[in-house]
Design a protein around this motif. Structure first.
Motif, PDB file in Angstrom:
ATOM      1  N   ILE A   1      33.536   0.877 -48.213  1.00  0.00           N
ATOM      2  CA  ILE A   1      32.654   1.902 -48.412  1.00  0.00           C
ATOM      3  C   ILE A   1      33.421   3.108 -47.370  1.00  0.00           C
ATOM      4  CG2 ILE A   1      30.369   3.326 -47.844  1.00  0.00           C
ATOM      5  CD1 ILE A   1      30.248   1.336 -50.169  1.00  0.00           C
ATOM      6  N   ASP A   2      33.423   4.170 -48.120  1.00  0.00           N
ATOM      7  CA  ASP A   2      34.324   5.410 -47.073  1.00  0.00           C
ATOM      8  C   ASP A   2      33.535   6.851 -47.138  1.00  0.00           C
ATOM      9  OD1 ASP A   2      36.004   6.652 -45.305  1.00  0.00           O
ATOM     10  OD2 ASP A   2      37.874   6.445 -46.831  1.00  0.00           O
ATOM     11  N   THR A   3      33.843   7.620 -46.448  1.00  0.00           N
ATOM     12  CA  THR A   3      33.174   8.911 -46.736  1.00  0.00           C
ATOM     13  C   THR A   3      33.092   9.736 -48.161  1.00  0.00           C
ATOM     14  OG1 THR A   3      33.956   9.551 -44.455  1.00  0.00           O
ATOM     15  CG2 THR A   3      33.123  11.246 -45.789  1.00  0.00           C
ATOM     16  N   GLY A   4      31.931  10.188 -48.580  1.00  0.00           N
ATOM     17  CA  GLY A   4      31.995  10.646 -50.047  1.00  0.00           C
ATOM     18  C   GLY A   4      31.561   9.627 -50.887  1.00  0.00           C
ATOM     19  N   ASP A   5      31.512   8.292 -50.585  1.00  0.00           N
ATOM     20  CA  ASP A   5      30.835   7.109 -51.399  1.00  0.00           C
ATOM     21  C   ASP A   5      29.545   7.142 -51.654  1.00  0.00           C
ATOM     22  OD1 ASP A   5      33.569   6.538 -52.059  1.00  0.00           O
ATOM     23  OD2 ASP A   5      33.545   4.721 -50.498  1.00  0.00           O
ATOM     24  N   THR A   6      29.007   7.122 -53.074  1.00  0.00           N
ATOM     25  CA  THR A   6      27.741   6.592 -53.272  1.00  0.00           C
ATOM     26  C   THR A   6      27.451   5.282 -53.328  1.00  0.00           C
ATOM     27  OG1 THR A   6      27.522   9.022 -54.263  1.00  0.00           O
ATOM     28  CG2 THR A   6      25.946   7.319 -54.839  1.00  0.00           C
ATOM     29  N   PHE A   7      26.472   4.729 -53.082  1.00  0.00           N
ATOM     30  CA  PHE A   7      26.117   3.505 -53.205  1.00  0.00           C
ATOM     31  C   PHE A   7      24.700   2.966 -52.906  1.00  0.00           C
ATOM     32  CE2 PHE A   7      27.091   4.354 -49.100  1.00  0.00           C
ATOM     33  CZ  PHE A   7      26.329   3.717 -47.849  1.00  0.00           C
ATOM     34  N   VAL A   8      24.332   1.852 -53.556  1.00  0.00           N
ATOM     35  CA  VAL A   8      22.929   1.474 -53.648  1.00  0.00           C
ATOM     36  C   VAL A   8      22.665   0.403 -52.501  1.00  0.00           C
ATOM     37  CG1 VAL A   8      21.115   0.445 -55.058  1.00  0.00           C
ATOM     38  CG2 VAL A   8      22.690   2.049 -55.836  1.00  0.00           C
ATOM     39  N   ILE A   9      21.471   0.731 -51.503  1.00  0.00           N
ATOM     40  CA  ILE A   9      21.335  -0.250 -50.656  1.00  0.00           C
ATOM     41  C   ILE A   9      19.790  -0.898 -50.745  1.00  0.00           C
ATOM     42  CG2 ILE A   9      22.922   0.393 -48.742  1.00  0.00           C
ATOM     43  CD1 ILE A   9      20.459   1.926 -47.561  1.00  0.00           C
ATOM     44  N   LYS A  10      19.439  -2.183 -50.505  1.00  0.00           N
ATOM     45  CA  LYS A  10      18.570  -2.886 -50.596  1.00  0.00           C
ATOM     46  C   LYS A  10      17.532  -3.270 -49.116  1.00  0.00           C
ATOM     47  CE  LYS A  10      16.156  -6.711 -52.984  1.00  0.00           C
ATOM     48  NZ  LYS A  10      16.244  -7.739 -53.961  1.00  0.00           N
ATOM     49  N   ASN A  11      16.150  -2.635 -49.343  1.00  0.00           N
ATOM     50  CA  ASN A  11      15.222  -2.884 -48.367  1.00  0.00           C
ATOM     51  C   ASN A  11      15.768  -2.588 -46.782  1.00  0.00           C
ATOM     52  OD1 ASN A  11      13.625  -4.090 -50.155  1.00  0.00           O
ATOM     53  ND2 ASN A  11      14.414  -6.302 -50.078  1.00  0.00           N
ATOM     54  N   PRO A  12      16.288  -1.212 -46.712  1.00  0.00           N
ATOM     55  CA  PRO A  12      16.683  -0.887 -45.395  1.00  0.00           C
ATOM     56  C   PRO A  12      15.361  -0.852 -44.503  1.00  0.00           C
ATOM     57  CG  PRO A  12      16.634   0.989 -46.697  1.00  0.00           C
ATOM     58  CD  PRO A  12      16.414  -0.344 -47.606  1.00  0.00           C
TER      59      PRO A  12
END
Length: 124
Positions: free
Chosen positions: A93-104
């Motif tokens: 993961i780097d600057t500008g990347d879009t990603f999905v996280i679970k249960n923060p």
């Protein structure tokens, strides 16, 4: 006498109505499904099975970054695996990347609200 009795009945009805309204709300619903950063902040991360899609805006250090969506921004502490935070670079993961996280988990650290203990679901 009729006026007093009528007033008492009206008061009882009003109190019953208010009581009924307050009991209908119950506990606020927990987060589930796909939620926004604002929803996560509003509910203070309370939920059992939910995801948040975010974009990495900037790094504070290899484990700590500012992330956002269209509704707000928040700090994210690592992407967790086996109970340990991993650096974003370790997860690709780097600057500008879009990603999905679970249960923060909602956490306040040094006066700042942060997401922690989130696991990476997918990079978009």
């Amino acid at each position: 006498m009729k006026k007093i009795l009528s007033a008492i009945i009206v008061c009882i009805m009003v109190i019953s109505y208010i009581s009924a309204l307050s009991s209908c709300g119950g506990a606020p619903a927990k987060l589930s499904g796909s939620v926004t950063v604002k929803e996560w902040l509003d509910k203070k991360g309370e939920g059992d099975d939910f995801t948040v899609t975010v974009k990495l805006v900037s790094f504070e250090n290899p484990y700590y970054a500012l992330v956002e969506d269209d509704t707000g921004s928040v700090l994210l502490f690592g992407l967790w695996e086996n109970g340990e935070p991993k650096a974003f670079a370790e997860k690709g993961i780097d600057t500008g990347d879009t990603f999905v996280i679970k249960n923060p988990v909602y956490n306040v650290f040094e006066g700042n609200v942060e997401m922690k203990e989130a696991t990476l679901v997918e990079k978009k």
